[in-house]
Design a protein around this motif. Sequence first.
Motif, PDB file in Angstrom:
ATOM      1  N   ARG A  95       0.823  -1.214   0.000  1.00 35.96           N
ATOM      2  CA  ARG A  95       0.000   0.000   0.000  1.00 35.96           C
ATOM      3  C   ARG A  95       0.855   1.261   0.000  1.00 35.96           C
ATOM      4  O   ARG A  95       0.503   2.274  -0.604  1.00 35.96           O
ATOM      5  CB  ARG A  95      -0.923   0.000   1.229  1.00 35.96           C
ATOM      6  CG  ARG A  95      -1.948   1.139   1.238  1.00 35.96           C
ATOM      7  CD  ARG A  95      -2.931   0.965   2.372  1.00 35.96           C
ATOM      8  NE  ARG A  95      -2.282   1.185   3.673  1.00 35.96           N
ATOM      9  CZ  ARG A  95      -2.823   0.848   4.832  1.00 35.96           C
ATOM     10  NH1 ARG A  95      -4.003   0.222   4.861  1.00 35.96           N
ATOM     11  NH2 ARG A  95      -2.193   1.097   5.962  1.00 35.96           N
ATOM     12  N   GLU A 106      -2.514 -11.821  -3.849  1.00 34.78           N
ATOM     13  CA  GLU A 106      -3.315 -12.499  -2.819  1.00 34.78           C
ATOM     14  C   GLU A 106      -2.388 -13.404  -2.019  1.00 34.78           C
ATOM     15  O   GLU A 106      -1.744 -14.293  -2.571  1.00 34.78           O
ATOM     16  CB  GLU A 106      -4.439 -13.310  -3.463  1.00 34.78           C
ATOM     17  CG  GLU A 106      -5.554 -13.704  -2.498  1.00 34.78           C
ATOM     18  CD  GLU A 106      -5.143 -14.702  -1.432  1.00 34.78           C
ATOM     19  OE1 GLU A 106      -5.209 -14.345  -0.237  1.00 34.78           O
ATOM     20  OE2 GLU A 106      -4.745 -15.828  -1.799  1.00 34.78           O
ATOM     21  N   ASP A 121     -10.171  -8.169   9.089  1.00 33.80           N
ATOM     22  CA  ASP A 121     -11.034  -7.278   8.315  1.00 33.80           C
ATOM     23  C   ASP A 121     -10.421  -6.879   6.974  1.00 33.80           C
ATOM     24  O   ASP A 121     -11.066  -6.198   6.174  1.00 33.80           O
ATOM     25  CB  ASP A 121     -11.367  -6.023   9.125  1.00 33.80           C
ATOM     26  CG  ASP A 121     -10.139  -5.184   9.484  1.00 33.80           C
ATOM     27  OD1 ASP A 121      -9.003  -5.693   9.319  1.00 33.80           O
ATOM     28  OD2 ASP A 121     -10.310  -4.034   9.927  1.00 33.80           O
ATOM     29  N   ARG A 122      -9.203  -7.306   6.721  1.00 29.65           N
ATOM     30  CA  ARG A 122      -8.572  -6.993   5.433  1.00 29.65           C
ATOM     31  C   ARG A 122      -8.974  -8.001   4.349  1.00 29.65           C
ATOM     32  O   ARG A 122      -8.674  -7.792   3.175  1.00 29.65           O
ATOM     33  CB  ARG A 122      -7.042  -7.005   5.557  1.00 29.65           C
ATOM     34  CG  ARG A 122      -6.467  -6.122   6.631  1.00 29.65           C
ATOM     35  CD  ARG A 122      -6.419  -4.659   6.245  1.00 29.65           C
ATOM     36  NE  ARG A 122      -5.890  -3.880   7.353  1.00 29.65           N
ATOM     37  CZ  ARG A 122      -4.617  -3.555   7.501  1.00 29.65           C
ATOM     38  NH1 ARG A 122      -3.730  -3.907   6.582  1.00 29.65           N
ATOM     39  NH2 ARG A 122      -4.224  -2.852   8.546  1.00 29.65           N
ATOM     40  N   LYS A 123      -9.620  -9.074   4.740  1.00 33.71           N
ATOM     41  CA  LYS A 123     -10.007 -10.080   3.757  1.00 33.71           C
ATOM     42  C   LYS A 123     -11.080  -9.510   2.839  1.00 33.71           C
ATOM     43  O   LYS A 123     -12.105  -8.999   3.299  1.00 33.71           O
ATOM     44  CB  LYS A 123     -10.512 -11.349   4.454  1.00 33.71           C
ATOM     45  CG  LYS A 123     -10.742 -12.519   3.501  1.00 33.71           C
ATOM     46  CD  LYS A 123     -11.121 -13.790   4.278  1.00 33.71           C
ATOM     47  CE  LYS A 123     -11.211 -14.986   3.323  1.00 33.71           C
ATOM     48  NZ  LYS A 123     -11.568 -16.236   4.058  1.00 33.71           N
ATOM     49  N   LYS A 124     -10.850  -9.605   1.528  1.00 27.66           N
ATOM     50  CA  LYS A 124     -11.752  -9.002   0.551  1.00 27.66           C
ATOM     51  C   LYS A 124     -11.904  -9.896  -0.673  1.00 27.66           C
ATOM     52  O   LYS A 124     -11.109 -10.813  -0.884  1.00 27.66           O
ATOM     53  CB  LYS A 124     -11.206  -7.638   0.105  1.00 27.66           C
ATOM     54  CG  LYS A 124     -11.066  -6.611   1.225  1.00 27.66           C
ATOM     55  CD  LYS A 124     -10.466  -5.322   0.701  1.00 27.66           C
ATOM     56  CE  LYS A 124     -10.319  -4.292   1.813  1.00 27.66           C
ATOM     57  NZ  LYS A 124      -9.684  -3.030   1.321  1.00 27.66           N
ATOM     58  N   THR A 125     -12.900  -9.596  -1.464  1.00 26.57           N
ATOM     59  CA  THR A 125     -13.061 -10.222  -2.776  1.00 26.57           C
ATOM     60  C   THR A 125     -12.830  -9.159  -3.837  1.00 26.57           C
ATOM     61  O   THR A 125     -13.480  -8.104  -3.812  1.00 26.57           O
ATOM     62  CB  THR A 125     -14.452 -10.834  -2.938  1.00 26.57           C
ATOM     63  OG1 THR A 125     -14.629 -11.867  -1.959  1.00 26.57           O
ATOM     64  CG2 THR A 125     -14.630 -11.429  -4.329  1.00 26.57           C
ATOM     65  N   LYS A 126     -11.903  -9.426  -4.728  1.00 28.09           N
ATOM     66  CA  LYS A 126     -11.551  -8.464  -5.773  1.00 28.09           C
ATOM     67  C   LYS A 126     -11.562  -9.146  -7.133  1.00 28.09           C
ATOM     68  O   LYS A 126     -11.467 -10.372  -7.228  1.00 28.09           O
ATOM     69  CB  LYS A 126     -10.159  -7.878  -5.512  1.00 28.09           C
ATOM     70  CG  LYS A 126     -10.008  -7.139  -4.196  1.00 28.09           C
ATOM     71  CD  LYS A 126      -8.669  -6.416  -4.130  1.00 28.09           C
ATOM     72  CE  LYS A 126      -8.493  -5.679  -2.820  1.00 28.09           C
ATOM     73  NZ  LYS A 126      -7.299  -4.792  -2.827  1.00 28.09           N
ATOM     74  N   SER A 132     -12.649 -13.337 -10.124  1.00 29.79           N
ATOM     75  CA  SER A 132     -13.054 -13.017  -8.755  1.00 29.79           C
ATOM     76  C   SER A 132     -12.170 -13.778  -7.773  1.00 29.79           C
ATOM     77  O   SER A 132     -12.121 -15.009  -7.797  1.00 29.79           O
ATOM     78  CB  SER A 132     -14.524 -13.392  -8.544  1.00 29.79           C
ATOM     79  OG  SER A 132     -14.928 -13.055  -7.228  1.00 29.79           O
ATOM     80  N   THR A 134     -10.803 -14.078  -3.688  1.00 27.12           N
ATOM     81  CA  THR A 134     -11.047 -13.728  -2.295  1.00 27.12           C
ATOM     82  C   THR A 134      -9.807 -14.014  -1.460  1.00 27.12           C
ATOM     83  O   THR A 134      -9.197 -15.080  -1.591  1.00 27.12           O
ATOM     84  CB  THR A 134     -12.235 -14.517  -1.725  1.00 27.12           C
ATOM     85  OG1 THR A 134     -13.415 -14.198  -2.485  1.00 27.12           O
ATOM     86  CG2 THR A 134     -12.488 -14.164  -0.259  1.00 27.12           C
ATOM     87  N   TRP A 136      -6.472 -11.964   1.061  1.00 27.26           N
ATOM     88  CA  TRP A 136      -5.766 -10.788   1.550  1.00 27.26           C
ATOM     89  C   TRP A 136      -4.774 -10.354   0.469  1.00 27.26           C
ATOM     90  O   TRP A 136      -4.067 -11.195  -0.105  1.00 27.26           O
ATOM     91  CB  TRP A 136      -5.011 -11.106   2.834  1.00 27.26           C
ATOM     92  CG  TRP A 136      -5.876 -11.401   4.014  1.00 27.26           C
ATOM     93  CD1 TRP A 136      -6.227 -10.533   5.012  1.00 27.26           C
ATOM     94  CD2 TRP A 136      -6.476 -12.656   4.371  1.00 27.26           C
ATOM     95  NE1 TRP A 136      -7.012 -11.155   5.958  1.00 27.26           N
ATOM     96  CE2 TRP A 136      -7.183 -12.466   5.591  1.00 27.26           C
ATOM     97  CE3 TRP A 136      -6.490 -13.923   3.778  1.00 27.26           C
ATOM     98  CZ2 TRP A 136      -7.885 -13.494   6.207  1.00 27.26           C
ATOM     99  CZ3 TRP A 136      -7.204 -14.940   4.396  1.00 27.26           C
ATOM    100  CH2 TRP A 136      -7.882 -14.722   5.596  1.00 27.26           C
ATOM    101  N   ASP A 140      -3.175  -3.855   0.206  1.00 31.21           N
ATOM    102  CA  ASP A 140      -3.953  -3.387   1.364  1.00 31.21           C
ATOM    103  C   ASP A 140      -3.135  -3.386   2.650  1.00 31.21           C
ATOM    104  O   ASP A 140      -3.680  -3.130   3.733  1.00 31.21           O
ATOM    105  CB  ASP A 140      -5.196  -4.277   1.553  1.00 31.21           C
ATOM    106  CG  ASP A 140      -6.157  -4.179   0.378  1.00 31.21           C
ATOM    107  OD1 ASP A 140      -6.241  -3.091  -0.232  1.00 31.21           O
ATOM    108  OD2 ASP A 140      -6.818  -5.185   0.066  1.00 31.21           O
TER     109      ASP A 140
END
Length: 388
Positions: A95, A106, A121-126, A132, A134, A136, A140
Amino acid sequence: MGSQDEQTDGTGRRALLGAAVFGAGGAVLGLSGTARAAGSAGHGHGGGLKSLPVPTIIGHRGASGYRPEHTFGSYQLALDLGADIVEAGDLVPTRDGHIVCRHEPEIGGTTDVADHKEFADRKKTKLLDGVSTTGWFTEDFTLAELKTLRAIERIPANRPHNTLYDGRWEIPTFEEVLKWQDEQTRKRGKQVWIYPETKHPTYFRKLGLGLEERVAKLLHKHGKDKRNSPVILQSFEPTSIQRLNKLVDNPLVVLLSAANTRPWDFVETGDPRTVADLITPKGLREIAGYAQGIGPTLDLVITKKADGSLDKETTLVADAHKVGLILHPYTMRNENPFLPLEYRKGTDADAYGDAFGAFKRYFATGIDGVFTDNADTGVLARADFANG
């Protein structure tokens, strides 16, 4: 970045460099595999790529057949096992703009981030190059945060023994790798080579984290942005290599996936060409205008039948050599699932097959080197091949 005239001149110099380094090479590269291996099994005289043995053994993400990939433990072992070049590493940004070495942005599958509650809370789907995904993502995290994580084995089903080393090493930065390279060169009394890759450069440029400029800045800082510098740069996106061609004078390699795929930068810009178009004589001539080599998947060198056995040898090696390009295909691994059907032994996912037989078959095509997770196997296979 310079003016348009300077950029054009840079491309011209790059084309001439390719001709100088590899084109006289038409005769050298056109030799039979056995002759080339026998004549080039040791380090030659002079600097640059010509000093490397042929076929060159490239430690894929280090010695990832034995240690968690992209760690200093893996890189170090690759050298100990005889790799001529270490792929250190796959380059992705943080970042705060630092460059680190991970197989993908990832990191859920290659680090213990899932065990760190502070990062839950940094786990995301991008959407990563249209897929797609999912988990970290390095972009970020700050570098300081990533340094609290530790590497783990990416494919434990195939490499259960590697899990013994889970948690031992942190994520290296590219700058740390450049310093490590110098340290190892001094300690070993011979030049250590590295082969970093820009990962998902279009994706990161859209995030304001352009890779090429950051990589070029670090190479310049450490005096490793020259024609004969022991750093080969690679990418699956041709435009990333074209961008690097205007920033540095390093040897450059375009990576090539399956014939029916499109590089993601082509998808983004609406370029309809596929890899099949890039490996035609016309496509290879274009690549030779800004790069010195290609890194095709092994299936582009010898196709496979539906059952996974080898089928037909293509003209790619000869076609690439005609325009002065070297070929460093990927990836040779010892375990059954990664070998052509006829070289597998039994059905265990973590058992070794006849890797030596597979190396011999691919070396016979005249390739200039190969990426392998098992550098020691590659070095022995090259010696066998050179001795007939």
